[in-house]
Design a protein around this motif. Sequence first.
Motif, PDB file in Angstrom:
ATOM      1  N   GLY A 210      55.609 -28.060   0.660  1.00 61.18           N
ATOM      2  CA  GLY A 210      55.110 -28.116  -0.167  1.00 61.18           C
ATOM      3  C   GLY A 210      54.358 -26.778  -1.387  1.00 61.18           C
ATOM      4  O   GLY A 210      53.479 -26.500  -1.913  1.00 61.18           O
ATOM      5  N   ALA A 211      55.275 -25.931  -0.851  1.00 64.36           N
ATOM      6  CA  ALA A 211      55.362 -24.712  -1.264  1.00 64.36           C
ATOM      7  C   ALA A 211      55.741 -24.962  -3.233  1.00 64.36           C
ATOM      8  O   ALA A 211      57.285 -24.878  -3.437  1.00 64.36           O
ATOM      9  N   HIS A 212      55.554 -23.969  -4.004  1.00 58.83           N
ATOM     10  CA  HIS A 212      56.050 -23.596  -5.155  1.00 58.83           C
ATOM     11  C   HIS A 212      56.652 -23.033  -5.396  1.00 58.83           C
ATOM     12  O   HIS A 212      56.436 -21.639  -4.980  1.00 58.83           O
ATOM     13  N   LEU A 213      58.308 -22.813  -5.195  1.00 56.11           N
ATOM     14  CA  LEU A 213      58.844 -21.884  -5.385  1.00 56.11           C
ATOM     15  C   LEU A 213      59.418 -21.269  -6.908  1.00 56.11           C
ATOM     16  O   LEU A 213      59.752 -23.146  -7.603  1.00 56.11           O
ATOM     17  N   HIS A 214      59.250 -20.227  -7.132  1.00 52.36           N
ATOM     18  CA  HIS A 214      59.734 -19.075  -8.306  1.00 52.36           C
ATOM     19  C   HIS A 214      60.409 -18.247  -8.205  1.00 52.36           C
ATOM     20  O   HIS A 214      60.576 -17.912  -7.238  1.00 52.36           O
ATOM     21  N   MET A 215      61.417 -18.933  -9.111  1.00 50.79           N
ATOM     22  CA  MET A 215      62.261 -17.761  -9.633  1.00 50.79           C
ATOM     23  C   MET A 215      62.163 -16.595 -10.775  1.00 50.79           C
ATOM     24  O   MET A 215      61.476 -16.616 -11.713  1.00 50.79           O
ATOM     25  N   ASP A 216      62.133 -15.343  -9.610  1.00 50.70           N
ATOM     26  CA  ASP A 216      62.358 -13.913 -10.787  1.00 50.70           C
ATOM     27  C   ASP A 216      63.795 -13.889 -10.974  1.00 50.70           C
ATOM     28  O   ASP A 216      64.876 -13.116 -10.425  1.00 50.70           O
ATOM     29  N   GLY A 217      64.040 -14.110 -12.003  1.00 48.60           N
ATOM     30  CA  GLY A 217      65.108 -14.386 -12.493  1.00 48.60           C
ATOM     31  C   GLY A 217      65.299 -13.210 -13.710  1.00 48.60           C
ATOM     32  O   GLY A 217      66.624 -13.647 -14.515  1.00 48.60           O
ATOM     33  N   ALA A 218      65.042 -12.740 -13.661  1.00 46.11           N
ATOM     34  CA  ALA A 218      64.909 -11.072 -15.339  1.00 46.11           C
ATOM     35  C   ALA A 218      66.277 -11.246 -15.140  1.00 46.11           C
ATOM     36  O   ALA A 218      66.729 -10.492 -15.978  1.00 46.11           O
ATOM     37  N   ARG A 219      66.990 -11.309 -14.309  1.00 40.20           N
ATOM     38  CA  ARG A 219      68.355 -10.724 -13.680  1.00 40.20           C
ATOM     39  C   ARG A 219      69.438 -11.878 -13.674  1.00 40.20           C
ATOM     40  O   ARG A 219      70.608 -11.820 -13.455  1.00 40.20           O
TER      41      ARG A 219
ATOM     42  N   LEU B 142      48.004 -17.526  -1.015  1.00 38.82           N
ATOM     43  CA  LEU B 142      49.161 -16.417  -0.400  1.00 38.82           C
ATOM     44  C   LEU B 142      50.670 -17.191  -0.576  1.00 38.82           C
ATOM     45  O   LEU B 142      50.660 -18.027  -1.111  1.00 38.82           O
ATOM     46  N   VAL B 143      51.223 -15.735  -1.493  1.00 39.83           N
ATOM     47  CA  VAL B 143      52.211 -15.637  -2.415  1.00 39.83           C
ATOM     48  C   VAL B 143      53.237 -15.517  -1.405  1.00 39.83           C
ATOM     49  O   VAL B 143      52.800 -13.676  -0.366  1.00 39.83           O
ATOM     50  N   ALA B 144      54.546 -15.244  -1.034  1.00 40.64           N
ATOM     51  CA  ALA B 144      55.522 -15.052   0.376  1.00 40.64           C
ATOM     52  C   ALA B 144      56.285 -14.358  -0.587  1.00 40.64           C
ATOM     53  O   ALA B 144      57.334 -14.851  -2.142  1.00 40.64           O
ATOM     54  N   LEU B 145      56.221 -12.469  -1.207  1.00 34.29           N
ATOM     55  CA  LEU B 145      57.233 -11.922  -1.400  1.00 34.29           C
ATOM     56  C   LEU B 145      58.409 -10.863  -1.100  1.00 34.29           C
ATOM     57  O   LEU B 145      58.031 -10.406   0.147  1.00 34.29           O
TER      58      LEU B 145
ATOM     59  N   GLY C 288      51.151 -21.434  -1.040  1.00 34.21           N
ATOM     60  CA  GLY C 288      50.854 -21.741  -2.232  1.00 34.21           C
ATOM     61  C   GLY C 288      51.895 -21.667  -2.901  1.00 34.21           C
ATOM     62  O   GLY C 288      52.226 -21.717  -4.046  1.00 34.21           O
ATOM     63  N   ALA C 289      52.749 -20.023  -2.818  1.00 35.01           N
ATOM     64  CA  ALA C 289      54.082 -20.036  -3.148  1.00 35.01           C
ATOM     65  C   ALA C 289      55.006 -18.894  -2.975  1.00 35.01           C
ATOM     66  O   ALA C 289      54.664 -18.209  -2.056  1.00 35.01           O
ATOM     67  N   VAL C 290      55.997 -19.830  -3.202  1.00 35.90           N
ATOM     68  CA  VAL C 290      57.134 -17.900  -2.776  1.00 35.90           C
ATOM     69  C   VAL C 290      58.847 -18.141  -4.046  1.00 35.90           C
ATOM     70  O   VAL C 290      58.319 -18.683  -4.727  1.00 35.90           O
ATOM     71  N   ALA C 291      58.064 -16.454  -4.595  1.00 33.43           N
ATOM     72  CA  ALA C 291      58.985 -16.360  -4.994  1.00 33.43           C
ATOM     73  C   ALA C 291      59.848 -15.250  -4.856  1.00 33.43           C
ATOM     74  O   ALA C 291      60.275 -14.318  -4.450  1.00 33.43           O
ATOM     75  N   LEU C 292      61.311 -15.702  -5.529  1.00 35.21           N
ATOM     76  CA  LEU C 292      62.860 -15.262  -4.827  1.00 35.21           C
ATOM     77  C   LEU C 292      63.333 -14.730  -6.404  1.00 35.21           C
ATOM     78  O   LEU C 292      63.078 -15.539  -7.764  1.00 35.21           O
ATOM     79  N   GLU C 293      63.933 -13.574  -6.169  1.00 35.05           N
ATOM     80  CA  GLU C 293      64.441 -13.277  -6.929  1.00 35.05           C
ATOM     81  C   GLU C 293      65.456 -13.568  -6.938  1.00 35.05           C
ATOM     82  O   GLU C 293      66.729 -12.958  -5.884  1.00 35.05           O
ATOM     83  N   VAL C 294      66.877 -13.661  -7.915  1.00 33.48           N
ATOM     84  CA  VAL C 294      68.285 -13.736  -8.018  1.00 33.48           C
ATOM     85  C   VAL C 294      68.646 -13.348  -9.383  1.00 33.48           C
ATOM     86  O   VAL C 294      68.000 -13.328 -10.596  1.00 33.48           O
ATOM     87  N   PRO C 295      69.462 -12.094  -9.395  1.00 35.29           N
ATOM     88  CA  PRO C 295      69.586 -11.306  -7.737  1.00 35.29           C
ATOM     89  C   PRO C 295      68.517 -10.528  -7.719  1.00 35.29           C
ATOM     90  O   PRO C 295      67.736 -10.339  -8.821  1.00 35.29           O
TER      91      PRO C 295
END
Length: 363
Positions: free
Chosen positions: A170-179, A90-93, A138-145
């Motif tokens: 304990g969730a993997h924190l991933h950055m969508d750092g396209a910008r 499960l990934v939080a988007l 399992g993971a959290v994906a955060l876009e910045v910005p």
Amino acid sequence: MTDTELLARCHTVFPGHRARRPAEMFAEMAAWCEANDVEHDVYGAGTLIQQFEQKVAALLGFEAAVFCISGTMTQPTALRLACEDRGSRLVALHPTSHMLVHEKSNYQLLGHFHALQVGDRHCPWSLDDLRAVPDLLGAVALEVPMREIGGQNPPWDELEAIKAHCRERGAHLHMDGARLWESAAAFGKPYAEIAAGFDSVYVSLYKGIGGLGGAVLAGSRQFVDRAAEWFRREGGNLIHRSPYIVAAAMQFDQRLAAMPAYFQRTRDLYEALRAHPEIKVNPREPQANMLHLHLPVRRERALAIRNRLAEEHGIWMFNRVNHAALPDTSYVEIYVGDNLLAMSDDRLREALAVFVDALRAGA
């Protein structure tokens, strides 16, 4: 006449960087290769690509990084591996996540992970949004910005609280750092401090940087090596990545150095827009060198106005136009780059006035 033909006729262009024709860009790449004695990599092994990957990793404060042909391959793969490590698919988007909005359900159809939409689509995440999720993530994906809401970010303290919360649960924190490159000037922080607390970061090599394409994934050495193996399995094993690396590397430092100037120019644009209340700006104050303009005309009318201004005045105000929630309204994205940076203040105000006159006539 096509959009490309109309744009080519314009002397006053608002969004983005100056477009370079292939011959011009390839000539610059060839000259840079000659000056730097560049050799092709072979399936990702080579001095140039490995040095560039390590440069990006160090800039972001990570142990390792690897090139990937696209963000659409990079992010679902990284999140699937993160979910395997955490024992939850499960990934939080955020509802405006690129993976939900633009990637044709790839994460679902390819069986990468299960997506859980969290938060309000009009606002950045808050700590309370994530606290309200009772499930094992399992993971959290955060876009910045966050592009789809005008380049907004959580306030710095909120971002730090989100990092701490993901670490505690304990969730993997991933950055969508396209910008991500566009965010440092607004935060007033170095890239490594923004990325600190994330377990992995994806960055684009073509959006703000202006390269041909491609992406880089940064993280621990073990995580990056696993991701690289999966990129090969998924068809990303190009024999030569060097064209993409050269196109980014030859202008990388210059683009990053210009980001504060782009952000200041965004502030200037906000100030000029205050004279035109017909145009609603999102966010209220700049949080990156991008913004959304909400217009009092429907999408089709906005396109007609754009094209008429291009034909009659040589002004190109925006690229794509989107339908908005309210009837007879639309919104457009402006990325503030070299075009607006080179435009005089007088010309900026004159072009805005011409645009607003056309909006009034069309409303």
